[in-house]
Design an enzyme around this catalytic site. Structure first.
Site, short mmCIF file in Angstrom:
data_model
loop_
_atom_site.label_atom_id
_atom_site.label_comp_id
_atom_site.label_asym_id
_atom_site.label_seq_id
_atom_site.Cartn_x
_atom_site.Cartn_y
_atom_site.Cartn_z
N GLU A 102 44.89 -11.07 75.10
CA GLU A 102 43.74 -11.97 75.06
C GLU A 102 44.18 -13.38 74.72
O GLU A 102 43.36 -14.24 74.42
CB GLU A 102 42.71 -11.48 74.05
CG GLU A 102 43.19 -11.41 72.62
CD GLU A 102 42.03 -11.38 71.64
OE1 GLU A 102 41.42 -12.43 71.46
OE2 GLU A 102 41.76 -10.30 71.07
N CYS A 136 40.68 -7.37 71.89
CA CYS A 136 41.78 -6.47 71.51
C CYS A 136 41.85 -5.20 72.36
O CYS A 136 42.70 -4.33 72.11
CB CYS A 136 41.64 -6.09 70.03
SG CYS A 136 41.45 -7.51 68.96
N HIS A 154 42.31 0.72 65.75
CA HIS A 154 42.57 -0.71 65.91
C HIS A 154 42.40 -1.31 64.51
O HIS A 154 41.41 -1.02 63.84
CB HIS A 154 41.57 -1.33 66.89
CG HIS A 154 41.54 -2.82 66.81
ND1 HIS A 154 42.68 -3.58 67.00
CD2 HIS A 154 40.55 -3.70 66.51
CE1 HIS A 154 42.37 -4.85 66.84
NE2 HIS A 154 41.09 -4.96 66.54
N LYS A 171 36.99 1.93 55.98
CA LYS A 171 35.54 2.10 56.15
C LYS A 171 35.22 2.87 57.43
O LYS A 171 34.28 3.66 57.46
CB LYS A 171 34.86 0.72 56.21
CG LYS A 171 34.88 -0.01 54.88
CD LYS A 171 34.13 -1.32 54.96
CE LYS A 171 34.31 -2.08 53.65
NZ LYS A 171 33.52 -3.29 53.57
N1 ACO Z 1 39.65 -8.72 44.75
C1 ACO Z 1 39.39 -7.61 45.49
N2 ACO Z 1 38.52 -7.60 46.54
C2 ACO Z 1 37.94 -8.76 46.86
C3 ACO Z 1 38.15 -9.96 46.13
C4 ACO Z 1 39.07 -9.90 45.04
N3 ACO Z 1 39.35 -10.97 44.32
N4 ACO Z 1 37.43 -10.93 46.69
C5 ACO Z 1 36.76 -10.40 47.72
N5 ACO Z 1 37.06 -9.09 47.83
C6 ACO Z 1 36.61 -8.13 48.83
C7 ACO Z 1 35.17 -8.26 49.21
O1 ACO Z 1 34.33 -7.55 48.33
C8 ACO Z 1 35.20 -7.68 50.61
O2 ACO Z 1 35.23 -6.28 50.53
P1 ACO Z 1 34.11 -5.42 51.28
O3 ACO Z 1 34.35 -5.63 52.74
O4 ACO Z 1 34.36 -4.04 50.86
O5 ACO Z 1 32.82 -5.99 50.84
C9 ACO Z 1 36.54 -8.11 51.16
O6 ACO Z 1 37.32 -8.45 50.02
C10 ACO Z 1 36.48 -9.32 52.06
O7 ACO Z 1 35.75 -10.31 51.39
P2 ACO Z 1 34.56 -11.08 52.11
O8 ACO Z 1 33.96 -12.07 51.17
O9 ACO Z 1 33.64 -10.10 52.79
O10 ACO Z 1 35.43 -11.82 53.20
P3 ACO Z 1 35.03 -12.96 54.18
O11 ACO Z 1 33.63 -12.79 54.64
O12 ACO Z 1 35.40 -14.27 53.56
O13 ACO Z 1 36.03 -12.68 55.41
C11 ACO Z 1 36.25 -11.33 57.41
C12 ACO Z 1 36.34 -11.37 55.88
C13 ACO Z 1 34.80 -11.48 57.85
C14 ACO Z 1 36.84 -10.03 57.90
C15 ACO Z 1 37.10 -12.52 57.99
O14 ACO Z 1 38.42 -12.40 57.57
C16 ACO Z 1 37.05 -12.59 59.51
O15 ACO Z 1 36.11 -13.13 60.09
N6 ACO Z 1 38.11 -12.04 60.22
C17 ACO Z 1 38.15 -12.05 61.68
C18 ACO Z 1 37.18 -11.08 62.31
C19 ACO Z 1 37.65 -9.63 62.28
O16 ACO Z 1 38.79 -9.32 62.04
N7 ACO Z 1 36.72 -8.71 62.58
C20 ACO Z 1 37.02 -7.30 62.67
C21 ACO Z 1 36.68 -6.63 64.00
S1 ACO Z 1 36.90 -7.65 65.39
C22 ACO Z 1 38.57 -7.97 65.59
O17 ACO Z 1 39.37 -7.12 65.67
C23 ACO Z 1 39.02 -9.41 65.70
#
Ligand code: ACO
Length: 464
Positions: free
Chosen positions: A83, A117, A247, A256
């Protein structure tokens, strides 16, 4: 007709340059543990200015052909999943033809497949279907999954990564497809997409992408179970596969997702769920689908129920995705390679169920069966040839500041013309291809670091 068609040999390449998630977390001002525990990631690989998806694919294809002594004339189909857009018309596959033209083989079908992906899986299915079809001419298929996953500064940045994987496809494979056992889910969603062609970075709705992924896991598992029940005349539950390979954008999502399979098993009263687990999940039995994706209590309870299954059936697949990051099309197959690397001596006779997801969205769950395989295509030799530990251990860690600096340079280079790279291949292993120049007509030129560490020019520098 060809029997037991599947993966005959595998090789993987990832850049030797990486950044530790713990260091990146501190650099980004994220709370301690967010990237390492929250996302479940250890380290992230990235391309420097001398590497890209084309150089990585040239490296992995030439390495696989060389290590297995495969004559390039023996390849009849070459499919690439990616991609990462380098050229909107010319496929990455055509760059790879340089490795085959030198020995006079231009009779190779296949082009690139792309949908986030998922492209690697589409490419893999095309190759397997070809070997199983009337059009098959008796030669091997070759699938290449190659991506450089980079995000703009912000919460998505730690979920990048980079790699290229080559899968040799043929009959009598040590890793054979159970072709009838496939369940897909395809829909329209704007969870992650790349509408800005001037930038390598995607537009991403992180929260939506997580829900879309989990919904796709549920839908594919339902369709997969229905197919199994239709053809095997019995119910399918997580107890019926030895391993589940996902993936892997980041490890927490894999944890999860696997827990959702257990929740699905609970909803259909499958044998994998014992009485204690039933009690734990009973309060969630009547949630609607939407409610079930929002419920943190369900997430916690199903992850508890899933834990012993996860340790046995998923944990062995997590090594490379945690160490290298999301490799987009290569991500699922890097998880699969981790399994072969960790368990090759005990896989014969076992089944792995794989889940492929591409935003936008396309997803498929499918099944593979292992057998010992005959030399040189035995499972143990495949594991040896990939030398995963060696590749992981010989990496060079960059400080986060240097990683960010590299990203800034890559932003300028993306879509640019008329530049030469530093040609600094000191960090690359012998046998690695690297980008040397993009000329005034956007034509890209590559060289190979030869076995003695010297530069081998000319082979892929067409016309130069
Ligand atoms: N210690 C331990 N855990 C923590 C801490 C900490 N200090 N701070 C946050 N966390 C946990 C959160 O509780 C959360 O856990 P949860 O998912 O069980 O709730 C996790 O860490 C991530 O924190 P968030 O605040 O939810 O993270 P954020 O929203 O800032 O970003 C995300 C995460 C959305 C995955 C981002 O990295 C992203 O957009 N990535 C790209 C998209 C992606 O990969 N999507 C997946 C499918 S599509 C694909 O393959 C591209």
């Amino acid at each position: 007709m060809a029997k037991n068609v599947g993966i005959v040999a595998i090789d993987i390449y990832f850049p030797p340059t990486c950044v530790q998630q713990e260091a990146l977390e501190a650099h980004d001002g994220a709370s301690k543990g967010k990237y390492t525990i929250g996302l479940g990631q250890d380290c992230m690989a990235f391309c420097t200015e001398v590497e890209d998806v084309i150089s990585m694919s040239l490296t992995v294809v030439s390495s696989l052909l060389e290590k297995y002594g495969i004559d390039p004339k023996q390849i009849g189909r070459l499919e690439v999943g990616s991609e990462t857009v380098i050229d909107k018309s010319k496929s990455i596959k055509t760059f790879l033809m340089q490795l085959f033209e030198t020995c006079g083989n231009s009779d190779i079908e296949g082009v690139d497949s792309s949908n986030a992906c998922y492209g690697g899986t589409a490419a893999l299915f095309n190759c397997v279907n070809w070997v199983e079809s009337n059009s098959w001419d008796g030669r091997y298929g070759l699938v290449v999954c190659t991506d450089s996953a980079v995000y703009a500064e912000g919460p998505a940045r730690p979920t990048g990564g980079a790699a290229a994987i080559a899968l040799l496809i043929g009959p009598d494979a040590p890793i054979a497809f159970e072709s009838k056992l496939r369940g897909s889910h395809m829909a329209h969603a704007y969870d992650f997409y790349k509408p800005n062609l001037a930038s390598e970075y995607p537009v991403v709705d992180g929260k939506l992408s997580q829900t879309c992924y989990l919904m796709a896991v549920d839908a594919c598992y339902k369709h997969f179970c229905q197919k199994y029940e239709k053809f095997e005349k019995q119910q399918f539950s997580v107890a019926d596969a030895d391993y589940f390979v996902f993936h892997s954008p980041y490890n927490k999502l894999v944890q999860k997702s696997f827990a959702r399979l257990l929740f699905n098993d609970f909803l259909k009263d499958a044998s994998s769920i014992d009485e204690t687990s039933k009690e734990k999940l009973a309060p969630f039995a009547n949630l609607t689908g939407d409610e079930s994706y929002q419920s943190r209590d369900l997430e916690k309870a199903s992850q508890q129920v899933a834990k012993p299954f996860y340790d046995a059936k998923v944990q062995p697949t997590t090594l490379i995705p945690k160490q290298v990051g999301n490799m987009y099309t290569a991500s699922l197959y890097a998880a699969f390679i981790s399994l072969v690397h960790n368990k090759h001596s005990s896989l014969a006779g076992q089944r792995a169920v794989l889940f492929s997801y591409g935003s936008g969205l396309t997803a498929t769950m499918f099944s593979l069966k292992f057998n010992e395989g005959k030399s040189p295509f035995s499972l143990s030799n495949i594991a040896t040839v990939m030398s995963v530990d060696k590749k992981l251990k010989s990496r060079h860690e960059f400080a986060p500041e240097k990683f960010v600096e590299t990203m800034h340079l890559m932003e300028k280079r993306y879509g640019a013309k008329d530049f030469v790279t530093s040609k600094d291949c000191s960090l690359l292993a012998p046998g690695t291809y690297y980008l040397t120049e993009v000329d005034t007509m956007y034509r890209r030129f590559y060289a190979k670091k030869d076995k003695d560490g010297a530069i081998e020019n000319g082979m892929v520098a067409n016309g130069h």
